[in-house]
Design a protein around this motif. Sequence first.
Motif, mmCIF file in Angstrom:
data_model
loop_
_atom_site.group_PDB
_atom_site.id
_atom_site.type_symbol
_atom_site.label_atom_id
_atom_site.label_comp_id
_atom_site.label_asym_id
_atom_site.label_seq_id
_atom_site.Cartn_x
_atom_site.Cartn_y
_atom_site.Cartn_z
ATOM 1 N N VAL A 267 58.641 -18.761 -1.651
ATOM 2 C CA VAL A 267 57.738 -18.454 -2.764
ATOM 3 C C VAL A 267 56.606 -17.546 -2.299
ATOM 4 O O VAL A 267 56.287 -16.543 -2.952
ATOM 5 N N VAL A 268 56.017 -17.886 -1.161
ATOM 6 C CA VAL A 268 54.895 -17.099 -0.644
ATOM 7 C C VAL A 268 55.325 -15.669 -0.345
ATOM 8 O O VAL A 268 54.634 -14.699 -0.708
ATOM 9 N N VAL A 269 56.481 -15.504 0.321
ATOM 10 C CA VAL A 269 56.970 -14.165 0.665
ATOM 11 C C VAL A 269 57.197 -13.337 -0.591
ATOM 12 O O VAL A 269 56.775 -12.172 -0.680
ATOM 13 N N MET A 270 57.844 -13.925 -1.592
ATOM 14 C CA MET A 270 58.136 -13.188 -2.826
ATOM 15 C C MET A 270 56.854 -12.866 -3.597
ATOM 16 O O MET A 270 56.727 -11.791 -4.180
ATOM 17 N N VAL A 271 55.894 -13.790 -3.589
ATOM 18 C CA VAL A 271 54.624 -13.547 -4.278
ATOM 19 C C VAL A 271 53.853 -12.422 -3.591
ATOM 20 O O VAL A 271 53.247 -11.573 -4.260
ATOM 21 N N VAL A 272 53.890 -12.397 -2.264
ATOM 22 C CA VAL A 272 53.215 -11.322 -1.526
ATOM 23 C C VAL A 272 53.838 -9.972 -1.870
ATOM 24 O O VAL A 272 53.125 -8.985 -2.112
ATOM 25 N N ILE A 273 55.163 -9.911 -1.898
ATOM 26 C CA ILE A 273 55.845 -8.660 -2.263
ATOM 27 C C ILE A 273 55.427 -8.218 -3.661
ATOM 28 O O ILE A 273 55.088 -7.052 -3.901
ATOM 29 N N GLY A 274 55.450 -9.168 -4.596
ATOM 30 C CA GLY A 274 55.036 -8.847 -5.960
ATOM 31 C C GLY A 274 53.571 -8.465 -6.037
ATOM 32 O O GLY A 274 53.194 -7.557 -6.788
ATOM 33 N N GLY A 275 52.724 -9.155 -5.260
ATOM 34 C CA GLY A 275 51.303 -8.859 -5.262
ATOM 35 C C GLY A 275 51.002 -7.446 -4.805
ATOM 36 O O GLY A 275 50.126 -6.770 -5.360
ATOM 37 N N ILE A 276 51.737 -6.994 -3.787
ATOM 38 C CA ILE A 276 51.555 -5.624 -3.295
ATOM 39 C C ILE A 276 51.880 -4.618 -4.397
ATOM 40 O O ILE A 276 51.130 -3.658 -4.627
ATOM 41 N N TYR A 277 52.987 -4.868 -5.094
ATOM 42 C CA TYR A 277 53.365 -3.942 -6.174
ATOM 43 C C TYR A 277 52.350 -3.989 -7.322
ATOM 44 O O TYR A 277 52.028 -2.952 -7.912
ATOM 45 N N LEU A 278 51.835 -5.188 -7.625
ATOM 46 C CA LEU A 278 50.842 -5.315 -8.696
ATOM 47 C C LEU A 278 49.581 -4.524 -8.360
ATOM 48 O O LEU A 278 49.003 -3.855 -9.227
ATOM 49 N N VAL A 279 49.144 -4.589 -7.114
ATOM 50 C CA VAL A 279 47.971 -3.818 -6.677
ATOM 51 C C VAL A 279 48.216 -2.328 -6.877
ATOM 52 O O VAL A 279 47.338 -1.587 -7.347
ATOM 53 N N VAL A 280 49.425 -1.872 -6.534
ATOM 54 C CA VAL A 280 49.778 -0.458 -6.727
ATOM 55 C C VAL A 280 49.728 -0.096 -8.213
ATOM 56 O O VAL A 280 49.185 0.950 -8.596
ATOM 57 N N LEU A 281 50.271 -0.974 -9.058
ATOM 58 C CA LEU A 281 50.248 -0.725 -10.505
ATOM 59 C C LEU A 281 48.820 -0.613 -11.026
ATOM 60 O O LEU A 281 48.484 0.297 -11.797
ATOM 61 N N LEU A 282 47.982 -1.556 -10.618
ATOM 62 C CA LEU A 282 46.594 -1.556 -11.093
ATOM 63 C C LEU A 282 45.831 -0.340 -10.582
ATOM 64 O O LEU A 282 44.987 0.230 -11.290
ATOM 65 N N ALA A 283 46.129 0.086 -9.342
ATOM 66 C CA ALA A 283 45.455 1.263 -8.781
ATOM 67 C C ALA A 283 45.842 2.521 -9.542
ATOM 68 O O ALA A 283 45.027 3.418 -9.758
ATOM 69 N N ARG A 284 47.100 2.587 -9.965
ATOM 70 C CA ARG A 284 47.586 3.782 -10.663
ATOM 71 C C ARG A 284 47.167 3.818 -12.123
ATOM 72 O O ARG A 284 46.820 4.861 -12.660
ATOM 73 N N ARG A 285 47.209 2.656 -12.785
ATOM 74 C CA ARG A 285 47.027 2.644 -14.231
ATOM 75 C C ARG A 285 45.778 1.921 -14.705
ATOM 76 O O ARG A 285 45.300 2.168 -15.818
ATOM 77 N N GLY A 286 45.292 0.969 -13.900
ATOM 78 C CA GLY A 286 44.228 0.111 -14.372
ATOM 79 C C GLY A 286 44.780 -0.966 -15.290
ATOM 80 O O GLY A 286 45.955 -0.926 -15.678
ATOM 81 N N VAL A 287 43.963 -1.926 -15.656
ATOM 82 C CA VAL A 287 44.420 -3.025 -16.510
ATOM 83 C C VAL A 287 44.880 -2.512 -17.861
ATOM 84 O O VAL A 287 45.895 -2.964 -18.415
ATOM 85 N N LYS A 288 44.157 -1.537 -18.421
ATOM 86 C CA LYS A 288 44.534 -1.010 -19.733
ATOM 87 C C LYS A 288 45.891 -0.329 -19.701
ATOM 88 O O LYS A 288 46.606 -0.298 -20.699
ATOM 89 N N GLY A 289 46.259 0.200 -18.542
ATOM 90 C CA GLY A 289 47.553 0.858 -18.418
ATOM 91 C C GLY A 289 48.718 -0.098 -18.433
ATOM 92 O O GLY A 289 49.869 0.335 -18.538
ATOM 93 N N LEU A 290 48.440 -1.418 -18.345
ATOM 94 C CA LEU A 290 49.494 -2.425 -18.397
ATOM 95 C C LEU A 290 49.605 -3.064 -19.777
ATOM 96 O O LEU A 290 50.320 -4.036 -19.942
ATOM 97 N N ALA A 291 48.892 -2.518 -20.743
ATOM 98 C CA ALA A 291 48.915 -3.100 -22.084
ATOM 99 C C ALA A 291 50.328 -3.114 -22.647
ATOM 100 O O ALA A 291 51.123 -2.213 -22.411
ATOM 101 N N MET A 292 50.626 -4.169 -23.408
ATOM 102 C CA MET A 292 51.940 -4.316 -24.012
ATOM 103 C C MET A 292 52.043 -3.473 -25.279
ATOM 104 O O MET A 292 51.032 -3.107 -25.876
ATOM 105 N N PRO A 293 53.284 -3.173 -25.707
ATOM 106 C CA PRO A 293 53.460 -2.560 -27.026
ATOM 107 C C PRO A 293 52.838 -3.457 -28.093
ATOM 108 O O PRO A 293 52.685 -4.661 -27.880
ATOM 109 N N HIS A 294 52.490 -2.872 -29.224
ATOM 110 C CA HIS A 294 51.750 -3.614 -30.241
ATOM 111 C C HIS A 294 52.546 -4.826 -30.720
ATOM 112 O O HIS A 294 53.762 -4.866 -30.650
ATOM 113 N N MET A 295 51.798 -5.802 -31.197
ATOM 114 C CA MET A 295 52.418 -7.020 -31.706
ATOM 115 C C MET A 295 51.808 -7.337 -33.058
ATOM 116 O O MET A 295 50.782 -7.993 -33.162
#
Length: 504
Positions: A460-488
Amino acid sequence: MSDQTSATALGSDARSVQQFGYEQELKRGTGRFASFAVAFAFVSIATGIFTTYGAVLNSSGPAGIWTWPIAVVGQVMVALLLGSLAARIPVTGYAYQWMSRLANPVLGWIMGWISFTFLAIVAVAVDYTIASTVLPVLLGYTGTAANTALITALVLVIQGLLVAFSTTWTERVNGFAVTAELIGMLLLVVLLLIVGFVAQEMNFANLFATAPVSGSGYFAVGTLTQVGPWALGTLLGAFTIVGFESAANLAEETKEPARVVPRAMVQAVLASGILGFLFLLVVTMLAGDPAELAKSSTPIADVVTRVLGPVVGNVLLVLVVIAIFACGMVILMSGVRLVWAMSRDNRFPGHSLFDKVSPRTGTPFAATVLMLVITEAILLVFAFQTDALFTLFGAATLLPAVIYAATVILYIVKRKSLPASQGFSLGRFEVPVIVLASIWLLFELSIFRDASFASAWLYVVVMVVIGGIYLVVLLARRGVKGLAMPHMGSIDADAKPIALESDR
């Protein structure tokens, strides 16, 4: 249902997807039985019991089976809450979608990644069961780490081919397998009862025996890093009665999902819980010497062949293999749908490759290939460990407990502001259901403090770390607003269920 009514329902389903910001890309062909079959196949009592019964004998003795009803009641409560969310947000991606839209997209991404790590490892755990606990008895060979890994790898490939090339054939195979599992498990219960009574082999004392575990301190709470023997038995039900929410992950392929999916989830838990407990009672009474049986790597298969003989026993074991195969196939398909759903929102690593539905097969073909490669890699990592099966099923039990707990917390926090349900509601039972589900999940999570789950936590820890690294990259590129979902629309406008006439 008439052709006109069916067409109207399908049109309504397509518009339902559009209000969440998506177009209808997957074919809606999953009906009520198929939806139930998906949930029931994922749970697969044959898989869970054949996988974990030996471990429970060693950790809790035969009396450990009495934790099963507790797990079933707890998971029914969880299924009711998840079903209530599925009726409000009937979109592929289940917990990932619910958390993203009701909480925030960052938490939603974390939930999606944890769900992905669960589906990847549980697919391996289930298929490993075929090669490690059933086939050696059925085909009369000695299982080794090498041949078990090879057979598991081949099973994964066959499942991947089915999922990649045809959802229709996947559902047909699954429907046949679920029917076979229901019939096979019922036949096993009846035949074992009849033969056991005639041969006077039924031992009711086994139901309350603790051997090979000492009866001293059997119900003890345990320590900070050790769980008492009785509580460890809960893992039998906790590992088995999971995955019922897979029906929600096929929401965009299901007809009238807001009505069908929640009921399929609850029905699958109830059917599995009742039939599974009957089977456990009979097998335990016929276990002979439980302490001796606990030494076997294939205890369930040993009991079946000893009591029913090799011919009848082998026929029924074939049905069990079919059931376990379907379970792994449905898990793989659910993982593929989650990868595709997250890629569609540009959130999964390499999303531009995995967000497409093949025009030729009508399936997320590239996502299927990815899921297959990842499961084979996980198999390679775990297959040659001495306690591979325990590690796999430990991680596959821990992760859904985390997912369910997070989802129930989400429900509690947001229940006053949830969008209108389009087909399923708990009504006045909502608060009691929340209380019982919460108590059960707190108890279940407390079991994983035991030191024997160290390897599961490491995965679990290894997989969470891998995912965490990718999440940091996503946030650095787009910011929180860049992860917004399609409208609901159903939340933004507090919309009521779709009025068909006004949409024409």
